[in-house]
Scaffold this active site. Structure first.
Site, PDB file in Angstrom:
ATOM      1  N   THR A 255       0.836  -1.212   0.000  1.00  0.00           N
ATOM      2  CA  THR A 255       0.000   0.000   0.000  1.00  0.00           C
ATOM      3  C   THR A 255       0.863   1.252   0.000  1.00  0.00           C
ATOM      4  O   THR A 255       0.364   2.345  -0.212  1.00  0.00           O
ATOM      5  CB  THR A 255      -0.953   0.030   1.214  1.00  0.00           C
ATOM      6  N   GLU A 256       2.142   1.065   0.228  1.00  0.00           N
ATOM      7  CA  GLU A 256       3.037   2.214   0.158  1.00  0.00           C
ATOM      8  C   GLU A 256       3.910   2.096  -1.080  1.00  0.00           C
ATOM      9  O   GLU A 256       3.971   3.018  -1.890  1.00  0.00           O
ATOM     10  CB  GLU A 256       3.912   2.216   1.424  1.00  0.00           C
TER      11      GLU A 256
ATOM     12  N   GLU B  83     -30.455  19.107 -10.643  1.00  0.00           N
ATOM     13  CA  GLU B  83     -29.564  20.103 -10.049  1.00  0.00           C
ATOM     14  C   GLU B  83     -30.114  20.821  -8.808  1.00  0.00           C
ATOM     15  O   GLU B  83     -29.365  21.112  -7.878  1.00  0.00           O
ATOM     16  CB  GLU B  83     -29.213  21.159 -11.101  1.00  0.00           C
TER      17      GLU B  83
ATOM     18  N   ARG C  54     -25.880  32.558 -15.013  1.00  0.00           N
ATOM     19  CA  ARG C  54     -26.870  31.856 -14.191  1.00  0.00           C
ATOM     20  C   ARG C  54     -26.756  32.280 -12.729  1.00  0.00           C
ATOM     21  O   ARG C  54     -27.758  32.378 -12.017  1.00  0.00           O
ATOM     22  CB  ARG C  54     -26.737  30.346 -14.322  1.00  0.00           C
TER      23      ARG C  54
ATOM     24  N   PHE D 210     -24.753  24.720 -12.389  1.00  0.00           N
ATOM     25  CA  PHE D 210     -24.386  25.683 -13.435  1.00  0.00           C
ATOM     26  C   PHE D 210     -24.334  27.132 -12.951  1.00  0.00           C
ATOM     27  O   PHE D 210     -24.932  28.012 -13.544  1.00  0.00           O
ATOM     28  CB  PHE D 210     -25.433  25.556 -14.560  1.00  0.00           C
TER      29      PHE D 210
HETATM   30  C1  LIG Z   1      -5.502   4.099   0.666  1.00  0.00           C
HETATM   31  C2  LIG Z   1      -4.460   4.223   1.704  1.00  0.00           C
HETATM   32  C3  LIG Z   1      -4.792   4.697   2.946  1.00  0.00           C
HETATM   33  C4  LIG Z   1      -3.816   4.847   3.924  1.00  0.00           C
HETATM   34  N1  LIG Z   1      -4.184   5.357   5.128  1.00  0.00           N
HETATM   35  C5  LIG Z   1      -3.271   5.539   6.079  1.00  0.00           C
HETATM   36  C6  LIG Z   1      -3.641   6.109   7.317  1.00  0.00           C
HETATM   37  O1  LIG Z   1      -4.809   6.430   7.555  1.00  0.00           O
HETATM   38  N2  LIG Z   1      -2.665   6.285   8.242  1.00  0.00           N
HETATM   39  C7  LIG Z   1      -1.375   5.941   8.011  1.00  0.00           C
HETATM   40  O2  LIG Z   1      -0.547   6.103   8.882  1.00  0.00           O
HETATM   41  N3  LIG Z   1      -0.998   5.378   6.848  1.00  0.00           N
HETATM   42  C8  LIG Z   1      -1.907   5.189   5.873  1.00  0.00           C
HETATM   43  N4  LIG Z   1      -1.525   4.646   4.678  1.00  0.00           N
HETATM   44  C9  LIG Z   1      -0.128   4.266   4.460  1.00  0.00           C
HETATM   45  C10 LIG Z   1       0.132   2.733   4.456  1.00  0.00           C
HETATM   46  O3  LIG Z   1      -0.981   2.003   4.291  1.00  0.00           O
HETATM   47  C11 LIG Z   1       0.689   2.227   5.709  1.00  0.00           C
HETATM   48  O4  LIG Z   1       1.909   2.853   5.940  1.00  0.00           O
HETATM   49  C12 LIG Z   1       0.833   0.696   5.721  1.00  0.00           C
HETATM   50  O5  LIG Z   1       0.861   0.245   7.020  1.00  0.00           O
HETATM   51  C13 LIG Z   1       2.047   0.188   4.958  1.00  0.00           C
HETATM   52  O6  LIG Z   1       2.086  -1.227   5.057  1.00  0.00           O
HETATM   53  P1  LIG Z   1       2.342  -2.188   3.814  1.00  0.00           P
HETATM   54  O7  LIG Z   1       2.472  -3.556   4.325  1.00  0.00           O
HETATM   55  O8  LIG Z   1       1.300  -2.009   2.787  1.00  0.00           O
HETATM   56  O9  LIG Z   1       3.708  -1.607   3.293  1.00  0.00           O
HETATM   57  P2  LIG Z   1       4.495  -1.919   1.972  1.00  0.00           P
HETATM   58  O10 LIG Z   1       4.070  -0.985   0.895  1.00  0.00           O
HETATM   59  O11 LIG Z   1       4.407  -3.366   1.656  1.00  0.00           O
HETATM   60  O12 LIG Z   1       5.939  -1.529   2.489  1.00  0.00           O
HETATM   61  C14 LIG Z   1       6.191  -0.235   3.004  1.00  0.00           C
HETATM   62  C15 LIG Z   1       7.664  -0.039   3.374  1.00  0.00           C
HETATM   63  O13 LIG Z   1       7.983  -0.736   4.558  1.00  0.00           O
HETATM   64  C16 LIG Z   1       9.107  -1.580   4.358  1.00  0.00           C
HETATM   65  N5  LIG Z   1       8.901  -2.761   5.194  1.00  0.00           N
HETATM   66  C17 LIG Z   1       7.748  -3.448   5.345  1.00  0.00           C
HETATM   67  N6  LIG Z   1       7.911  -4.413   6.267  1.00  0.00           N
HETATM   68  C18 LIG Z   1       9.179  -4.323   6.690  1.00  0.00           C
HETATM   69  C19 LIG Z   1       9.939  -5.057   7.640  1.00  0.00           C
HETATM   70  N7  LIG Z   1       9.413  -6.042   8.324  1.00  0.00           N
HETATM   71  N8  LIG Z   1      11.221  -4.697   7.834  1.00  0.00           N
HETATM   72  C20 LIG Z   1      11.783  -3.693   7.127  1.00  0.00           C
HETATM   73  N9  LIG Z   1      11.117  -2.980   6.209  1.00  0.00           N
HETATM   74  C21 LIG Z   1       9.822  -3.301   6.003  1.00  0.00           C
HETATM   75  C22 LIG Z   1       9.107  -1.837   2.889  1.00  0.00           C
HETATM   76  O14 LIG Z   1      10.402  -2.188   2.440  1.00  0.00           O
HETATM   77  C23 LIG Z   1       8.649  -0.524   2.343  1.00  0.00           C
HETATM   78  O15 LIG Z   1       9.709   0.371   2.266  1.00  0.00           O
HETATM   79  C24 LIG Z   1      -2.485   4.485   3.654  1.00  0.00           C
HETATM   80  C25 LIG Z   1      -2.142   3.980   2.407  1.00  0.00           C
HETATM   81  C26 LIG Z   1      -3.111   3.856   1.435  1.00  0.00           C
HETATM   82  C27 LIG Z   1      -2.736   3.340   0.098  1.00  0.00           C
END
Ligand SMILES: Cc1cc2nc3c(=O)[nH]c(=O)nc-3n(C[C@H](O)[C@H](O)[C@H](O)COP(=O)(O)OP(=O)(O)OC[C@H]3O[C@@H](n4cnc5c(N)ncnc54)[C@H](O)[C@@H]3O)c2cc1C
Ligand code: FES
Ligand code: FES
Length: 1134
Positions: free
Chosen positions: A263-264, A1063, A682, A716
């Site tokens: 997700t990141e 609307e 409008r 509009f």
């Molecule tokens: C739609 C959406 C909503 C979100 N909402 C929030 C929110 O409300 N609050 C918030 O804080 N964050 C939010 N996030 C950010 C994100 O979801 C979180 O940071 C999430 O916990 C990342 O976890 P992941 O497993 O998906 O990470 P990944 O994308 O799989 O990895 C993230 C990073 O962590 C590293 N990593 C993962 N595990 C380890 C490990 N065990 N040791 C060393 N490195 C590691 C990876 O190498 C990478 O650099 C959101 C993201 C999205 C896309």
């Protein structure tokens, strides 16, 4: 080394992919490779839920099959080895049988355009797979990651409520207090209407009938997992099966990323074009997935999903003594508002930590609690507390490249230790924090003397920080007012932000740090009061208690009132009945086709847009070209609704009677004219909203700016003009010290009055709507309750406001007020109907079929509709200005009349015959069975130059009353209740019309309270998708949402006495904006020393930032940032 085959199941079928590319997402694979286009691409960033699927896998730690929802747009296919995926196509279809979830969303009118529908269906389906009879709260939680732009959410919740323990609509027959029909009765004599759908029509949910987990995958559970590797062109994915393998791999590839939820990393790859050549997945490694309760806290393997962390902590809170779970409750509070289920189910706790985002929600909590991190590499292992050294720089941790995070221990709290966590974002659900924090205090045993204090913040620097200077000074101090003042003054200094700080909103963010501490201070005081009742320190002023309440949403309560069809109306005559949208079943099953669902041509090309000031490409390819803008491209290129600035002078008497008005309107057109001049026009025609102003002058200018061209949106320019009108109207009331509703009513037009463009108001139903809305909202009683609430609550304030609308129906460009239709009748009696309007979810096709059915007196089952095309109906007018039903409906009616006229002789000859008999007889007599219909609205046209003519065919009217509650300390607000009375004439279809009212209202709610575009100083749009541009979510709608269609108000000027609806209701959401302003006024009077007649500025949208900044108090005054003249702020608002 050769790559492995990727094996997974989709809808029960095995998929073997020999060339799995780690850069391919599940969404792309489903849509392109497997041709499953029911799963939609809405945003590609995990924020809209259109791509939701269910993933099932065997969980070795829990020893069971688990099901969870996930965003296919973020899931790499390589993460799916040995799992089963279920898409919307896998649960039901119109060709076989709809699943009850699909059936109920369709029949309860929960889809309009239907683009969000498959995703919503899959979120609900997944919930039911885990919890066949959920609570309503669980249903609402399941939708934190789903957005809908059309429906206003109410019908979806109401439809799915039928699955819950809390009960659904029983039509008021059963003894069920939760049934909408059995809820609190209004004081008015209005008879309740039946439900818009009949739950008795629904198929029961039978969990035993769900598809089983693939036996082949189940058999694998006893086979040891082996490392697998997938090779793409640029990226290699290695799924390690043991910790040793993982650490060896990390030693070999220190630059490799560990991906769990993606997700990141997925976002970085898509939006920052980052390339990570080696990805290692630790998903199978037991040491990274364990959960253990130890003597000092609960440990989680770093790959544990946030969802599982949440479940574990909830269990612990339920089982352990309260004093031990203070930190856990803080983590849970953060997770409550952390992303949607789809993200929480896959995102890992370790990912959140190592990602080191400055706005991470969990890191401040972990830092404040002193959570311990166990970090390992080949041959090393260390455990460190998360403290201020853990994040040495932006997005950096103290892990070396070979190290990984193995686990985290979240500590139990101790006796005398208190913990709170707070987060404020633009929207509660699924939004990134503006400021987020974790706060902890430990007292010397049996005292209120501080032994340890930790205040950790996200959103205040380039990393998570601890306010050490402030906290160190307070050690050994007592928890009292003195400490509060010192901490606030010190925080204001220590957590200073420069005026150009990234993220902007500098004063707001600084104020939040103080507000959060104040909340923490009071919360602790309150808890101390319980623990040390004899201690003076524990005396909390009862009116302050509201500052400590955490946000709670009450269960939704909704009522819809409409006029039933008259007794005796034939069963076949569907006009006036709540017929579901004709495409709803196809939408719910994922079968409805949208542009990007058109199957690919072998030789097709893809069009990508490049922004430039001049044309570069010469295109004449002779080949099909596909253009599907990603959400961010779309937002970057397409302008929005024209923002307006107005300057006005208003003359009025002490009684509140307005006598003169002058308004200059400036509309931001962007870089081209587009429709901006007409939008401003409008706005001028709506500058009176619903009020009679004897002397009035309005001017309008469309201003050319260096932004993407803005354009017309729902309303509009009308909403812009009316917002300005309601602004000066509310200021007149405040200045006169009179109740706003009294001043509004006093100035309201009357039947027969002339507007400022000299149009006579006939059939003026607004006073009826007004009186009815006052009555059903119990306005006067609630006004007193609001005032009482405000006296009793210092830091939460309520506001109430009732707003009318009068909306002109027509194109002011008169030639556009025309439409055509074509009716083809076949010898089997079926009818094919085409008209000139575009179905975009608003139910136009459904209404047209209803019109044809009534006109021809045949059941709707005989009528088919053909998609709008200029080869059947030429020169179509745009489908806009709310008049498509009026003009196309009349054209359909005219075409039907021609057919009926031709059938007349055959009916006369065979009066007892059927429709089919007459059609066959006509055919055999060589009578034409196709007819066109044409309609133009008569006698309309207007000249701005001479202020003469008739701009509108008629007006639509409505009134809304809304009540809100604001948190004066954070700027958060809650929409408590909205009552709407809308005049839609004789509704052609009450379900569709109520859907339009609710959908428009909720869009307006976004416009006036949430949706804010930010541009960088050089004009780059910063808010390009649902991650940064927040539209209303499920939780944004009023908890009580009551919509009534005015009864007995036929409209002579449109088809079957109906009225336009698309609307007009949008502007009714201004009632929320002005209710917020009402609440802010009460806060300012209490804390800011202003009197209730003082005017203050609140620009739309009323975001948390603007609400908080307007609630002036001792905290805001400590956080005023000097902005030097040469400062380039992070963002410009327009
Ligand atoms: C739609 C959406 C909503 C979100 N909402 C929030 C929110 O409300 N609050 C918030 O804080 N964050 C939010 N996030 C950010 C994100 O979801 C979180 O940071 C999430 O916990 C990342 O976890 P992941 O497993 O998906 O990470 P990944 O994308 O799989 O990895 C993230 C990073 O962590 C590293 N990593 C993962 N595990 C380890 C490990 N065990 N040791 C060393 N490195 C590691 C990876 O190498 C990478 O650099 C959101 C993201 C999205 C896309
Ligand atoms: S497309 Fe996946 S969440 Fe929007
Ligand atoms: S986006 Fe939900 S129905 Fe259109």
């Amino acid at each position: 080394m050769t790559a492995d085959e990727l094996v997974f199941f989709v809808n029960g079928k095995k998929v073997v992919e020999k060339n799995a590319d780690p850069e391919t997402t599940l969404l792309a694979y489903l849509r392109r490779k497997l041709g499953l286009s029911g799963t939609k691409l809405g945003c590609g960033e995990g924020r809209c839920g259109a791509c939701t699927v269910m993933i099932s896998k065997y969980d070795h730690l829990q020893n069971k099959i688990v099901h969870f929802s996930a965003n296919a747009c973020l899931a790499p296919i390589c993460s799916l080895h040995h799992v089963a995926v279920t898409t919307v196509e896998g649960i039901g279809s119109t060709k076989t049988r709809l699943h009850p979830v699909q059936e109920r969303i369709a029949k309860s009118h929960g889809s309009q355009c239907g683009f969000c529908t498959p995703g919503i269906v899959m979120s609900m389906y997944t919930l039911l797979r885990n919890q066949p009879q959920p609570t309503m709260e669980e249903v609402e939680d399941a939708f934190h990651g789903n957005l809908c732009r059309c429906t206003g959410y109410r019908p979806i919740l109401q439809g799915f409520r039928t699955f819950t323990k809390d009960g659904g609509c029983c039509g008021g027959n059963a003894d069920n207090p939760n049934c909408c029909m059995n809820q609190k009765k209004d004081h008015t004599q209005i008879t309740p209407s039946p439900c818009l759908f009949n739950p008795e029509d629904f198929m029961p949910l039978d969990p035993t009938q769900e598809p089983i987990f693939p036996p082949e995958l189940l058999r694998l559970k006893d086979t040891p997992q082996k490392q697998v590797r997938f090779e793409g062109e640029r990226v290699t994915w290695i799924q390690a099966s043991t910790l040793k393998e993982l650490l060896d791999l990390k030693a070999q590839h220190p630059e490799a990323k560990l991906v769990v939820g993606n997700t990141e990393i997925g976002i970085e790859m898509k939006f920052k074009n980052k390339l990570f050549p080696v990805i290692i997945s630790p998903a199978w490694i037991p040491e990274l997935n364990f959960v253990e309760r130890g003597p000092e806290g609960i440990s989680f393997g770093a790959a544990c999903s946030l969802d599982s962390v949440e479940k574990t902590l909830k269990d612990a809170v339920a089982e352990l003594p309260a004093h031990k779970t203070e930190v856990f409750r803080g983590v849970l509070e953060q997770l409550r508002w952390f992303a949607g289920k789809q993200v929480k189910s896959v995102a890992s706790i370790g990912g959140n930590i190592i990602n080191a985002s400055p706005i991470s929600d969990l890191n401040p909590v972990f830092m404040a609690s002193g959570a311990k991190m166990t970090i390992v590499s080949r041959g090393t292992r260390r455990t460190v507390p998360m403290d201020h050294t853990f994040f040495p720089a932006y997005r950096k941790t103290l892990l070396s490249p070979e190290e990984i995070l193995l686990s985290i221990e979240i500590p139990y709290s101790r006796e005398g230790e208190f913990f709170s966590a707070f987060k404020q974002a633009s929207r509660r659900e699924d939004d990134i924090a503006k400021v987020t924090c974790g706060m902890r205090v430990l007292f010397q045993p049996g005292t209120t003397q501080v032994k340890e204090l930790a205040l950790c913040y996200g959103g205040m620097a380039d990393r998570t920080i601890s306010a050490l200077k402030t906290t160190r000074k307070q050690l050994s101090n007592f928890w009292n007012e003195k400490l509060l003042h010192e901490v606030c003054a010190s925080l204001a200094e220590e957590l200073h932000l420069p005026p150009d700080a990234p993220g902007g909103m500098v004063d707001f963010r600084r104020t939040l740090t103080l507000s959060f501490f104040f909340k923490f201070y009071l919360t602790v005081l309150q808890k101390l009061g319980k623990e040390h009742p004899e201690d003076k320190c524990g005396q909390l002023d009862p009116t302050f208690a509201s500052a400590t309440f955490l946000f709670q949403k009450d269960p939704p309560a909704n009522v819809q009132l409409f006029q039933e069809v008259p007794k005796g109306q034939s069963e076949e005559d569907m006009v006036g009945r709540p017929l579901p949208h004709l495409a709803s079943a196809m939408q719910a099953s994922g079968e409805a086709m949208y542009c990007d669902d058109i199957p690919r041509y072998e030789n097709e090309l893809t069009l990508r847009l490049v922004t430039s000031t001049q044309a570069h490409a010469k295109i004449k390819t002779g080949r099909p070209v596909r253009c599907m803008l990603d959400r961010d491209e779309d937002m970057l290129i397409t302008g929005g609704r024209n923002p307006f600035l107005a300057r006005y002078k208003v003359g009025f008497m002490k009684t509140g009677k307005v006598v003169a008005l002058e308004v200059e309107h400036y509309g931001n057109a962007g870089n081209s004219e587009d429709l901006s001049l007409r939008v401003v026009g409008r706005a001028l025609l709506h500058m009176d909203n619903s009020y009679k102003i004897p002397n009035i002058r309005g001017t309008g200018q469309a201003c050319k700016t260096n932004l993407p061209s803005n354009t017309a949106f729902r309303g509009f320019g009308g909403p812009q003009g009316m917002l300005i009108a309601e602004h000066w109207m509310s200021e007149v009331a405040v200045t006169c010290g009179l109740p706003a509703e009294e001043v509004r009513k006093k100035n309201m037009y009357k039947e027969g009055d002339l507007t400022h463009f000299n149009q006579k108001l006939e059939g003026f139903t607004l006073p009826r709507c007004w009186d009815e809305c006052l009555a059903i909202s119990e306005y006067h009683a609630r006004r007193s309750e609001v005032d009482k609430f405000n006296k009793e609550h210092c830091w939460k304030k309520r506001g109430l406001c009732i707003i009318p609308i009068k909306f002109g129906i027509d194109y002011t460009l008169s030639f556009l007020n025309q439409a055509g239709a074509l009716i083809l009748v076949y010898t089997d009696g079926s009818v094919l109907l085409t008209h000139g309007g575009t179905e975009m979810g608003q139910g136009l096709h459904t209404k047209m079929v209803q019109v044809a059915s009534k006109a021809l007196k045949i059941p709707i089952s005989k009528i088919y509709i053909s998609e709008t095309s200029t080869n059947t109906v030429p020169n179509t007018s745009p489908t806009s200005a709310s008049i498509s039903t009026d003009i196309n409906g009349q054209a359909v009616y005219e075409a039907c009349q021609k057919i009926l006229k031709r059938l007349e002789p055959f009916k006369r000859k065979n009066p007892r015959g059927s429709w089919e008999d007459w059609v066959t007889a006509a055919y055999q007599d060589a009578v034409s069975l196709s007819a066109t219909g044409f309609y133009k609205i008569p006698n309309v046209g207007y000249s701005f130059e001479t202020n003469s003519g008739t701009p509108f065919n008629y007006f639509s009217y409505g009134v809304a009353c809304s009540e809100v509650e604001i948190d004066c300390l954070t700027g958060d607000h809650k929409n408590l209740r909205t009552d709407i009375v809308m005049d839609v004439g004789c509704s052609l279809n009450p379900a569709i019309d109520i859907g339009q009212v609710e959908g428009a209202f909720v869009q307006g709610l976004g416009l006036f309270t949430l949706e804010e575009l930010h541009y960088s100083p050089d004009g780059t749009l910063l808010t390009r998708g649902p991650g940064t541009y927040k539209i209303p979510a499920f939780g944004s709608i009023p908890t009580e949402f009551r919509v009534s269609l005015l009864r007995d108000s036929p409209n002579k000027k449109a088809i079957y006495a109906s009225k336009a609806i698309g609307e007009p209701p949008l502007f009714l959401a201004a009632s929320i904006f002005f209710a917020i302003k009402d609440a802010i006024r009460a806060a300012r009077a209490q804390h800011g020393g202003s009197n209730t007649k003082e005017l203050f500025r609140l620009d739309s949208p009323a975001t948390p930032e603007k609400i908080r900044n307007a609630c002036v108090d001792k905290f805001t005054t400590l956080c005023i940032t000097d902005v030097p003249g040469n400062c380039k702020p992070w963002s410009q608002r327009v």
